[in-house]
Design a protein around this motif. Structure first.
Motif, short mmCIF file in Angstrom:
data_model
loop_
_atom_site.label_atom_id
_atom_site.label_comp_id
_atom_site.label_asym_id
_atom_site.label_seq_id
_atom_site.Cartn_x
_atom_site.Cartn_y
_atom_site.Cartn_z
N ASN A 272 0.82 -1.21 0.00
CA ASN A 272 0.00 0.00 0.00
C ASN A 272 0.86 1.26 0.00
O ASN A 272 0.54 2.24 -0.69
CB ASN A 272 -0.93 0.01 1.22
CG ASN A 272 -2.08 -0.96 1.08
OD1 ASN A 272 -2.46 -1.32 -0.03
ND2 ASN A 272 -2.63 -1.39 2.20
N LEU A 273 1.94 1.24 0.78
CA LEU A 273 2.83 2.39 0.81
C LEU A 273 3.43 2.67 -0.56
O LEU A 273 3.53 3.82 -0.99
CB LEU A 273 3.94 2.16 1.84
CG LEU A 273 5.01 3.26 1.95
CD1 LEU A 273 4.39 4.56 2.43
CD2 LEU A 273 6.13 2.82 2.89
N GLY A 274 3.83 1.60 -1.26
CA GLY A 274 4.45 1.78 -2.57
C GLY A 274 3.48 2.24 -3.64
O GLY A 274 3.76 3.19 -4.39
N TRP A 275 2.32 1.58 -3.73
CA TRP A 275 1.39 1.85 -4.83
C TRP A 275 0.45 3.01 -4.55
O TRP A 275 0.11 3.77 -5.47
CB TRP A 275 0.56 0.59 -5.13
CG TRP A 275 1.36 -0.51 -5.74
CD1 TRP A 275 1.77 -1.66 -5.14
CD2 TRP A 275 1.86 -0.57 -7.09
NE1 TRP A 275 2.48 -2.43 -6.00
CE2 TRP A 275 2.56 -1.79 -7.22
CE3 TRP A 275 1.78 0.28 -8.18
CZ2 TRP A 275 3.18 -2.17 -8.39
CZ3 TRP A 275 2.40 -0.10 -9.36
CH2 TRP A 275 3.09 -1.32 -9.46
N LYS A 276 0.01 3.19 -3.31
CA LYS A 276 -1.01 4.19 -3.01
C LYS A 276 -0.44 5.53 -2.54
O LYS A 276 -1.15 6.54 -2.57
CB LYS A 276 -1.97 3.66 -1.93
CG LYS A 276 -2.78 2.45 -2.38
CD LYS A 276 -3.74 2.01 -1.29
CE LYS A 276 -4.57 0.81 -1.74
NZ LYS A 276 -5.51 0.36 -0.69
N PHE A 277 0.81 5.54 -2.11
CA PHE A 277 1.38 6.78 -1.59
C PHE A 277 2.61 7.23 -2.39
O PHE A 277 2.63 8.32 -2.95
CB PHE A 277 1.73 6.62 -0.11
CG PHE A 277 0.54 6.46 0.78
CD1 PHE A 277 -0.14 7.56 1.26
CD2 PHE A 277 0.09 5.20 1.13
CE1 PHE A 277 -1.26 7.41 2.08
CE2 PHE A 277 -1.01 5.04 1.95
CZ PHE A 277 -1.69 6.15 2.42
N LEU A 278 3.63 6.38 -2.44
CA LEU A 278 4.88 6.80 -3.08
C LEU A 278 4.73 7.00 -4.58
O LEU A 278 5.31 7.94 -5.15
CB LEU A 278 5.98 5.78 -2.80
CG LEU A 278 6.40 5.62 -1.33
CD1 LEU A 278 7.60 4.69 -1.23
CD2 LEU A 278 6.70 6.95 -0.69
N LEU A 279 3.98 6.14 -5.24
CA LEU A 279 3.80 6.28 -6.69
C LEU A 279 3.09 7.58 -7.06
O LEU A 279 3.60 8.34 -7.92
CB LEU A 279 3.05 5.07 -7.24
CG LEU A 279 2.78 5.08 -8.75
CD1 LEU A 279 4.07 5.18 -9.54
CD2 LEU A 279 2.00 3.83 -9.16
N PRO A 280 1.94 7.93 -6.45
CA PRO A 280 1.33 9.23 -6.79
C PRO A 280 2.20 10.43 -6.41
O PRO A 280 2.26 11.42 -7.16
CB PRO A 280 0.02 9.22 -5.98
CG PRO A 280 -0.25 7.81 -5.68
CD PRO A 280 1.08 7.15 -5.55
N ILE A 281 2.88 10.34 -5.26
CA ILE A 281 3.73 11.46 -4.84
C ILE A 281 4.89 11.67 -5.81
O ILE A 281 5.19 12.80 -6.21
CB ILE A 281 4.25 11.21 -3.41
CG1 ILE A 281 3.10 11.31 -2.40
CG2 ILE A 281 5.35 12.20 -3.04
CD1 ILE A 281 3.48 10.88 -1.00
N SER A 282 5.56 10.58 -6.20
CA SER A 282 6.68 10.70 -7.13
C SER A 282 6.22 11.17 -8.51
O SER A 282 6.91 11.94 -9.18
CB SER A 282 7.41 9.36 -7.25
OG SER A 282 6.53 8.34 -7.69
N LEU A 283 5.03 10.73 -8.94
CA LEU A 283 4.49 11.19 -10.22
C LEU A 283 4.15 12.67 -10.17
O LEU A 283 4.44 13.43 -11.11
CB LEU A 283 3.26 10.36 -10.58
CG LEU A 283 2.62 10.64 -11.95
CD1 LEU A 283 3.63 10.42 -13.07
CD2 LEU A 283 1.39 9.77 -12.16
N GLY A 284 3.53 13.12 -9.07
CA GLY A 284 3.25 14.54 -8.91
C GLY A 284 4.53 15.37 -8.86
O GLY A 284 4.60 16.48 -9.42
N ASN A 285 5.57 14.83 -8.19
CA ASN A 285 6.85 15.54 -8.14
C ASN A 285 7.46 15.67 -9.53
O ASN A 285 8.02 16.73 -9.88
CB ASN A 285 7.80 14.79 -7.21
CG ASN A 285 9.15 15.45 -7.10
OD1 ASN A 285 9.28 16.56 -6.59
ND2 ASN A 285 10.19 14.76 -7.57
N LEU A 286 7.32 14.63 -10.35
CA LEU A 286 7.83 14.69 -11.72
C LEU A 286 7.08 15.73 -12.54
O LEU A 286 7.68 16.48 -13.32
CB LEU A 286 7.72 13.30 -12.36
CG LEU A 286 8.15 13.19 -13.83
CD1 LEU A 286 9.61 13.57 -14.00
CD2 LEU A 286 7.88 11.78 -14.36
N LEU A 287 5.76 15.80 -12.37
CA LEU A 287 4.97 16.79 -13.11
C LEU A 287 5.34 18.22 -12.70
O LEU A 287 5.45 19.12 -13.54
CB LEU A 287 3.49 16.54 -12.88
CG LEU A 287 2.93 15.23 -13.48
CD1 LEU A 287 1.47 15.05 -13.09
CD2 LEU A 287 3.08 15.23 -15.00
#
Length: 363
Positions: free
Chosen positions: A338-353
């Motif tokens: 859950n930490l990897g898919w539900k939190f870190l993935l959206p956060i890292s994608l938003g940081n990239l944008l």
């Protein structure tokens, strides 16, 4: 037919010269390859000693002290013991997969270290896509763990291998997105160029300040990739005995042991290169330009100073993953995913944008 003695001597000299050229050619190939391997292996011995001393300090006990002064050679003694221990094979397992798995784990990490720049001129392979080569190569490591778990013919080992694969897939994507953000800021995927891009303002030019969100996500993902607490689910002793390592003994178990600390060292080096300025001093150029330009100094002096700075930052950072081992509890498998898919993935994608938008606005 009479042969002049001088001609015979010339022929012998020419053959000796050819032999020497062949020897020099082999050394020219082997020395650049073996030198980083030996250096990184020594670095692993230092990490093992540091972890034991720091762990002893945290637990208020005495660490290793009998194998040489301060127990410096304790890791070498343990490695020698594993080298001479009996190498057992599971009777109903797949011996080929069982034997290949540990080798893949070590080789993959050694290959990924080839793109790490220790100084401006001290890098084995300065490639234009060096940072993505590391990600591509490191994604092969879980294959070796699955092979080890499946080849052991043990339910605990197989579950450990499956956990390692699921954990790697979950955290490689956020880690890759963080690396993409760094590449956008540096306008390059070369590790040397990424360090050079952080050198303009000294300490305040580090990507740590320009990418704080990416740094936190990269740090958590790196801990998971190294299978350090609180992310050591693939080899959880209380649940899976030792996970994919359960059936291993002797030198093969030693390879897993070395691979674990090699991975930790390489990940810490990449944190230093990507976020902590690499070999750059933290003094801004406007104050001490002579010291600041140490990154471009040729010769032994400049390389030695740069190497010392890189290793000092790396080993200072290593205190964090070592202390987390004795301070944080282990996550459950569902919490980890859950930490990897539900939190870190959206956060890292938003940081990239956000990084992409800022770079487009700056054009």
């Amino acid at each position: 037919m009479i042969i002049d003695r001088t001609e015979v001597q010339d022929i012998n000299s020419f053959s000796r010269l050819e032999s020497l050229q062949e020897v020099y050619g082999i050394m020219w190939v082997l020395v650049p390859i073996l030198t980083p391997v030996v250096a990184i292996t020594i670095g692993v011995l230092v990490i093992v000693w540091l972890e034991r001393e720091i762990s002893a300090g945290i637990q208020q006990r005495i660490g290793p002290e009998y194998a040489s002064p301060l127990g410096i050679l304790q890791a070498l003694a343990d490695g020698t013991k594993l080298l001479f221990k009996e190498n057992l094979l599971p009777s109903r397992g797949n011996s080929s997969l069982f034997s290949i798995g540990p080798s893949i784990a070590v080789i993959v990490i050694l290959l990924s270290s080839s793109v790490i720049p220790f100084s401006y001129n001290l890098v084995l392979a300065d490639l234009n896509i060096g940072i993505f080569l590391w990600i591509a190569i490191s994604s092969i490591a879980p294959i070796g763990l699955i092979m080890s778990g499946y080849g052991s013919n043990n339910k605990y080992s197989f579950l450990g291998g499956l956990r390692a694969a699921a954990q790697s897939i979950s955290y490689e994507i956020p880690l890759t997105l963080c690396v993409l953000s760094i590449s956008l800021l540096s306008n390059s995927s070369s590790t040397v160029d990424i360090v050079g891009a952080q050198s303009k303002y000294g300490f305040w030019g580090w990507n740590l300040w320009r990418q704080p969100i990416g740094f936190i996500v990269f740090l958590i993902s790196s801990l998971s990739e190294c299978e350090r607490l609180p992310f050591d689910l693939p080899e959880a002793e209380e649940e899976l005995v030792a996970g994919y390592q359960t059936e291993y003994s002797g030198i093969k178990f030693g390879l897993f042991y070395v691979a674990s600390y090699l991975n930790l060292l390489v990940s810490s080096l990449f944190v230093t290169v990507l976020y902590l300025g690499g070999w750059n001093l933290s003094i801004p150029y406007i104050f001490v330009p002579e010291l600041f330009e140490i990154q471009k100094v040729d010769g032994i002096f400049g390389t030695t100073i740069s190497l010392f700075i890189t290793l000092a930052k790396t080993y200072l950072f290593l205190f964090f993953p070592i202390t987390t081992r004795w301070t944080l509890p282990r996550l459950r498998m569902d919490q980890l995913l859950n930490l990897g898919w539900k939190f870190l993935l959206p956060i890292s994608l938003g940081n990239l944008l956000l990084t992409t938008s800022s770079q487009l606005l700056s054009l």
